[in-house]
Design an enzyme around this catalytic site. Structure first.
Site, short mmCIF file in Angstrom:
data_model
loop_
_atom_site.label_atom_id
_atom_site.label_comp_id
_atom_site.label_asym_id
_atom_site.label_seq_id
_atom_site.Cartn_x
_atom_site.Cartn_y
_atom_site.Cartn_z
N CYS A 121 -2.01 6.33 -1.90
CA CYS A 121 -0.79 5.12 -2.23
C CYS A 121 0.30 5.65 -2.75
O CYS A 121 1.46 5.09 -2.58
CB CYS A 121 -1.58 4.22 -3.23
SG CYS A 121 -3.13 3.37 -2.67
N HIS A 258 4.48 0.00 -6.06
CA HIS A 258 3.29 0.12 -5.28
C HIS A 258 2.32 -1.27 -5.43
O HIS A 258 2.17 -1.61 -6.60
CB HIS A 258 2.55 1.11 -5.43
CG HIS A 258 1.04 1.11 -4.92
ND1 HIS A 258 1.05 0.70 -3.60
CD2 HIS A 258 -0.21 1.26 -5.28
CE1 HIS A 258 -0.48 0.68 -3.21
NE2 HIS A 258 -1.22 1.27 -4.40
N ASN A 288 -3.10 -4.63 -0.88
CA ASN A 288 -2.67 -3.14 -1.00
C ASN A 288 -2.47 -2.48 0.26
O ASN A 288 -3.56 -2.41 0.93
CB ASN A 288 -3.61 -2.85 -2.13
CG ASN A 288 -3.33 -1.15 -2.42
OD1 ASN A 288 -2.55 -0.46 -1.71
ND2 ASN A 288 -4.13 -0.62 -3.35
#
Length: 331
Positions: A121, A258, A288
């Site tokens: 990520c 994020h 996500n």
């Protein structure tokens, strides 16, 4: 006394941003038919309402190419201008070659530099920092930095704690060299803080790989532990990146985190004293998307008019590894 001219500083300037989401939308209600969950349960714990899923015949390079085309158009550039491509991804088309070289081929870019960055990520922030090493040293005139993922292909669809969290997508930026005065008012990438702690691997990982069991594997996560580390570690990196840039966190116009979980976004913003009105959140619609989440959120903020040229942006992420980091950029 004769005044000496100021020394110019070369900066990596964001000149174009693009994003792409696959056509298929998977709602929480859809997932409730696959696993023991409900729309209310997912929203309460994550803030996620839906996510996008790539078609079976749609590899991650296709997503990356679509985002890249939009970024190049926004920058007024063509694939012929590109001399560097860096893709942050955890879900490549193939073990090799790199997704970046596949994107290079599909876009029709000339021979240049192309490679992937794997920091899960945090991949986009890591890739930006890496590209800055080329652009700000005048070794690239037009760089594509892309975050692209098909995270739904790593899901265990019997694990309600993880399969509801992720989606697919891609975001891209064009970086070009630009002269600055060496002050915080310069356009471009101003400061970074990158971190990793391999001792925390068991908190977030995929249980498969080429040289272990030869399988793709599924994503495994200890959610509560990841949440705790995320809020503390990201906050430290944000402060460090702001210090590296010579700015205060309070000076930031937009916080673009994020998009892991709405609770994490709020926890970090609260810890740093950032007004929630300054936070760009797309997690409800995108879920996500790992390395794609920051550039997708940036693209949405620019597209809807919230983010404007000249504004100061703070980007941050944390992913498996554990890896985490932050970046300060003036658009």
């Amino acid at each position: 006394m004769e005044l000496q001219p100021l020394t110019k500083v070369l900066r990596s300037v964001v000149t174009g941003v693009g994003g792409y989401l696959p056509d298929e939308i998977v709602t929480n209600a859809d997932l409730s038919k696959l696993v023991d969950t409900t729309d209310e349960w997912i929203i309460e714990r994550t803030g996620i309402r839906q996510r996008h899923r790539a078609a079976p015949d749609q590899p991650v390079s296709d997503l990356a190419v679509e985002a890249a085309r939009k970024a190049l158009a926004a920058a007024g550039r063509t694939p012929a201008d590109v001399d560097l491509i860096i893709v942050g991804t955890t879900t490549p088309d193939l073990t090799f070659p790199a997704v970046a070289t596949i994107v290079q081929r599909k876009l029709g870019c000339p021979v240049g530099i192309a490679f992937d960055v794997q920091a899960v990520c945090s991949g986009f922030v890591y890739a930006l920092s890496t590209a800055d090493g080329f652009v700000a040293r005048n070794r690239s005139k037009c760089a594509l930095v892309i975050g692209a993922e098909t995270m739904t292909r790593l899901m265990d669809w019997t694990d309600r704690g993880t399969c509801v969290l992720f989606g697919d997508g891609a975001g891209a930026v064009v970086l070009e060299p630009g002269e600055g005065e060496g002050t915080t008012q310069d356009r471009g990438l101003l400061g970074f803080a990158l971190r990793a702690d391999g001792t925390k691997q068991d908190l977030l990982y995929v249980d498969g790989g080429v040289s272990t069991n030869g399988q793709i594997g599924h994503l495994r996560m200890q959610g509560n532990q990841v949440f705790r580390h995320a809020v503390v570690n990201i906050s430290e990196a944000v402060v460090a990146a702001a210090a590296d840039a010579g700015v205060n966190v309070a000076d930031v116009d937009w916080f673009i985190p994020h998009q892991a979980n709405q609770r994490i976004l709020e926890g970090v913003a609260r810890r740093l004293g950032i007004d929630e009105k300054k936070v760009i959140s797309t997690v409800a619609k995108h879920a996500n998307t790992s390395a794609a989440s920051i550039p997708l959120a940036l693209y949405e903020g620019i597209t809807d008019g919230r983010i404007k040229p000249g504004q100061l942006l703070l980007l941050e992420a944390m992913g498996g590894g554990l890896t985490w980091g932050a970046c300060v950029v003036r658009l």
